[in-house]
Design a protein around this motif. Structure first.
Motif, mmCIF file in Angstrom:
data_model
loop_
_atom_site.group_PDB
_atom_site.id
_atom_site.type_symbol
_atom_site.label_atom_id
_atom_site.label_comp_id
_atom_site.label_asym_id
_atom_site.label_seq_id
_atom_site.Cartn_x
_atom_site.Cartn_y
_atom_site.Cartn_z
ATOM 1 N N ASN A 26 0.940 -0.982 0.198
ATOM 2 C CA ASN A 26 0.278 -0.008 0.414
ATOM 3 C C ASN A 26 0.233 0.769 0.008
ATOM 4 O OD1 ASN A 26 -2.877 -1.067 0.358
ATOM 5 N ND2 ASN A 26 -2.004 -1.792 1.863
ATOM 6 N N LEU A 27 0.857 2.000 -0.411
ATOM 7 C CA LEU A 27 1.600 3.197 -1.057
ATOM 8 C C LEU A 27 1.132 4.598 -1.206
ATOM 9 C CD1 LEU A 27 3.069 0.634 -2.966
ATOM 10 C CD2 LEU A 27 4.912 2.581 -3.001
ATOM 11 N N LEU A 28 1.488 5.712 -0.947
ATOM 12 C CA LEU A 28 0.863 7.052 -1.102
ATOM 13 C C LEU A 28 1.883 7.822 -1.902
ATOM 14 C CD1 LEU A 28 -1.473 9.122 -0.662
ATOM 15 C CD2 LEU A 28 -0.958 9.477 1.203
ATOM 16 N N LEU A 29 1.566 8.416 -2.923
ATOM 17 C CA LEU A 29 2.188 9.283 -3.212
ATOM 18 C C LEU A 29 1.395 10.393 -3.269
ATOM 19 C CD1 LEU A 29 3.275 7.649 -6.872
ATOM 20 C CD2 LEU A 29 4.032 7.557 -4.834
ATOM 21 N N TYR A 30 1.821 12.091 -2.705
ATOM 22 C CA TYR A 30 0.732 13.050 -2.724
ATOM 23 C C TYR A 30 2.441 14.351 -2.629
ATOM 24 C CZ TYR A 30 3.117 13.808 1.862
ATOM 25 O OH TYR A 30 3.838 14.284 3.697
ATOM 26 N N PHE A 31 2.119 15.297 -3.248
ATOM 27 C CA PHE A 31 2.608 16.273 -3.334
ATOM 28 C C PHE A 31 2.849 18.111 -2.481
ATOM 29 C CE2 PHE A 31 0.685 13.692 -6.531
ATOM 30 C CZ PHE A 31 1.851 13.277 -7.237
ATOM 31 N N THR A 32 3.462 18.099 -1.907
ATOM 32 C CA THR A 32 2.639 19.179 -0.874
ATOM 33 C C THR A 32 2.799 20.804 -1.898
ATOM 34 O OG1 THR A 32 4.437 17.998 0.924
ATOM 35 C CG2 THR A 32 3.829 21.173 0.996
ATOM 36 N N HIS A 33 5.052 21.120 -2.407
ATOM 37 C CA HIS A 33 4.641 21.617 -3.209
ATOM 38 C C HIS A 33 4.006 21.741 -5.108
ATOM 39 C CE1 HIS A 33 7.519 23.128 -0.889
ATOM 40 N NE2 HIS A 33 6.852 23.737 -0.503
ATOM 41 N N SER A 34 2.759 21.232 -5.424
ATOM 42 C CA SER A 34 1.801 20.761 -6.600
ATOM 43 C C SER A 34 2.703 21.337 -7.848
ATOM 44 C CB SER A 34 0.919 20.874 -6.621
ATOM 45 O OG SER A 34 0.284 22.134 -6.491
ATOM 46 N N THR A 35 3.322 22.571 -7.749
ATOM 47 C CA THR A 35 2.887 23.435 -9.310
ATOM 48 C C THR A 35 4.695 23.157 -9.084
ATOM 49 O OG1 THR A 35 3.193 25.701 -7.980
ATOM 50 C CG2 THR A 35 0.793 25.022 -8.310
ATOM 51 N N GLU A 36 5.299 22.765 -8.583
ATOM 52 C CA GLU A 36 6.610 22.838 -9.090
ATOM 53 C C GLU A 36 7.151 22.214 -10.168
ATOM 54 O OE1 GLU A 36 9.221 22.842 -5.225
ATOM 55 O OE2 GLU A 36 8.426 21.608 -6.075
ATOM 56 N N ALA A 37 7.797 22.977 -10.839
ATOM 57 C CA ALA A 37 7.746 22.382 -12.875
ATOM 58 C C ALA A 37 9.112 22.567 -13.022
ATOM 59 C CB ALA A 37 6.756 23.635 -14.020
ATOM 60 N N TYR A 38 9.363 22.180 -14.330
ATOM 61 C CA TYR A 38 10.389 21.867 -15.354
ATOM 62 C C TYR A 38 10.834 22.608 -16.393
ATOM 63 C CZ TYR A 38 10.157 17.347 -11.915
ATOM 64 O OH TYR A 38 10.655 17.022 -10.917
ATOM 65 N N GLN A 39 11.775 23.948 -16.132
ATOM 66 C CA GLN A 39 11.622 24.556 -17.029
ATOM 67 C C GLN A 39 11.812 23.723 -18.697
ATOM 68 O OE1 GLN A 39 15.018 27.309 -16.660
ATOM 69 N NE2 GLN A 39 13.669 28.197 -15.355
ATOM 70 N N PRO A 40 12.471 22.501 -19.363
ATOM 71 C CA PRO A 40 12.419 22.457 -20.851
ATOM 72 C C PRO A 40 11.218 21.410 -20.897
ATOM 73 C CG PRO A 40 14.588 21.239 -19.478
ATOM 74 C CD PRO A 40 13.555 21.857 -18.229
ATOM 75 N N ILE A 41 10.016 21.513 -20.269
ATOM 76 C CA ILE A 41 9.125 21.258 -20.616
ATOM 77 C C ILE A 41 7.872 21.599 -20.386
ATOM 78 C CG2 ILE A 41 7.556 19.275 -19.774
ATOM 79 C CD1 ILE A 41 8.341 17.769 -17.840
ATOM 80 N N THR A 42 7.840 22.731 -19.721
ATOM 81 C CA THR A 42 7.464 23.636 -19.575
ATOM 82 C C THR A 42 7.399 24.515 -21.316
ATOM 83 O OG1 THR A 42 8.784 25.534 -18.487
ATOM 84 C CG2 THR A 42 6.654 24.271 -17.480
#
Length: 280
Positions: A80-96
């Motif tokens: 049983n695993l849980l993934l979550y994201f405290t800083h959910s909008t953190e992104a990667y410049q090459p992708i954006t």
């Protein structure tokens, strides 16, 4: 009188023929060929047999049974695993930059760590691991405090073997990129909050994941960074569960290909850890 005598004579002749026929029939039948008798008898018997066989067939044919439908058993999930994201909008410049065609930004509403978390979940699903993702957006400032009640609630509702808070580091690609063979990987760093009185347990699980990743791709991880004291959160909600890992997936300049390769290594390493837990 003459006419009456004629009638009487005819009657006597008819009766004489009848009586002779009755007496002579047993004698005559003896001279009929045996083959003719057998043939006639055989025809009668065969006809009787054919009718009888037909009746038997009709009686022995069972009612057609309905086709049985065998339902496939659902795949048995493990762990049983849980993934979550405290800083959910953190992104990667090459992708954006590729998505928007604009100057790269470090935060994005859709092309962010949540999407990387979805990729990790997909990999874990392939390994048969039961994985939940918790996608609650909170303001960036005071994010850990705002996220805390939601994480606490999820943990109270279900028992988890491993919980990962996925982030992206803000340092450049020169520190967060590994070339291994002919492939490039996004490097992973870990943070452990030392203001948690039981942080040693979180640190032990963090080191366990780090070691499994290093077995597969040497150099793919950076350091386990201890943080505590003034000016930092110091707990990062890791005090809510001994197996919460804060993972920094790559940095601001990593590409999607680099991140995807690293996600595959993370998933394989988690599968190994869960298998070990299940064996115990």
């Amino acid at each position: 009188m003459k006419t009456g005598g004629c009638h009487l004579k005819k009657n006597l002749q008819i009766w004489t023929v009848v009586i002779l026929t009755l007496f002579l029939f047993p004698v005559i039948i003896q001279f009929i060929p045996e083959e003719s008798k057998i043939s006639n008898s055989k025809i009668i018997k065969e006809n009787a047999l054919i009718v009888y066989a037909s009746n038997i067939v009709e009686e022995e044919v069972p009612d057609e049974e309905p086709e049985m439908i065998v339902e496939a058993e659902p795949e048995q999930k493990i762990g049983n695993l849980l993934l979550y994201f405290t800083h959910s909008t953190e992104a990667y410049q090459p992708i954006t930059k590729n998505i928007d065609g604009k100057v790269a930004v470090s935060h994005h509403q859709t092309e962010n760590v949540i999407r990387m978390g979805d990729k990790l979940k997909a990999q874990l699903d392939l390994y048969g691991l039961e994985t939940d993702t918790f996608k609650k957006a909170v303001p960036y400032t005071r994010a850990y405090q705002d996220m805390r009640p939601y994480v606490k609630k999820r943990i109270s509702e279900k028992e988890y073997d491993l919980i990962i808070d996925i982030h992206r580091d803000s340092v450049g690609p020169e520190k967060t990129t590994l070339v291994h063979g002919t492939e490039r990987y996004a490097k992973v760093a870990f943070v452990v909050g030392t203001d948690n009185p039981n942080y040693k347990k979180n640190e032990a699980m963090t080191n366990r994941l780090k070691e499994e990743m290093e077995k597969r791709i040497p150099g793919i991880t950076r350091n386990v960074i201890p943080k505590g004291g003034a000016g930092v959160d110091g707990k990062y909600n890791q005090d809510l569960h001994p197996n919460i890992i804060l993972l920094e997936l790559g940095g601001i300049g990593n590409t999607e290909d680099e991140l995807s390769r690293t996600i595959a290594v993370i998933a394989e390493s988690i599968k190994e850890i869960i298998d070990q837990i299940e064996e115990k």
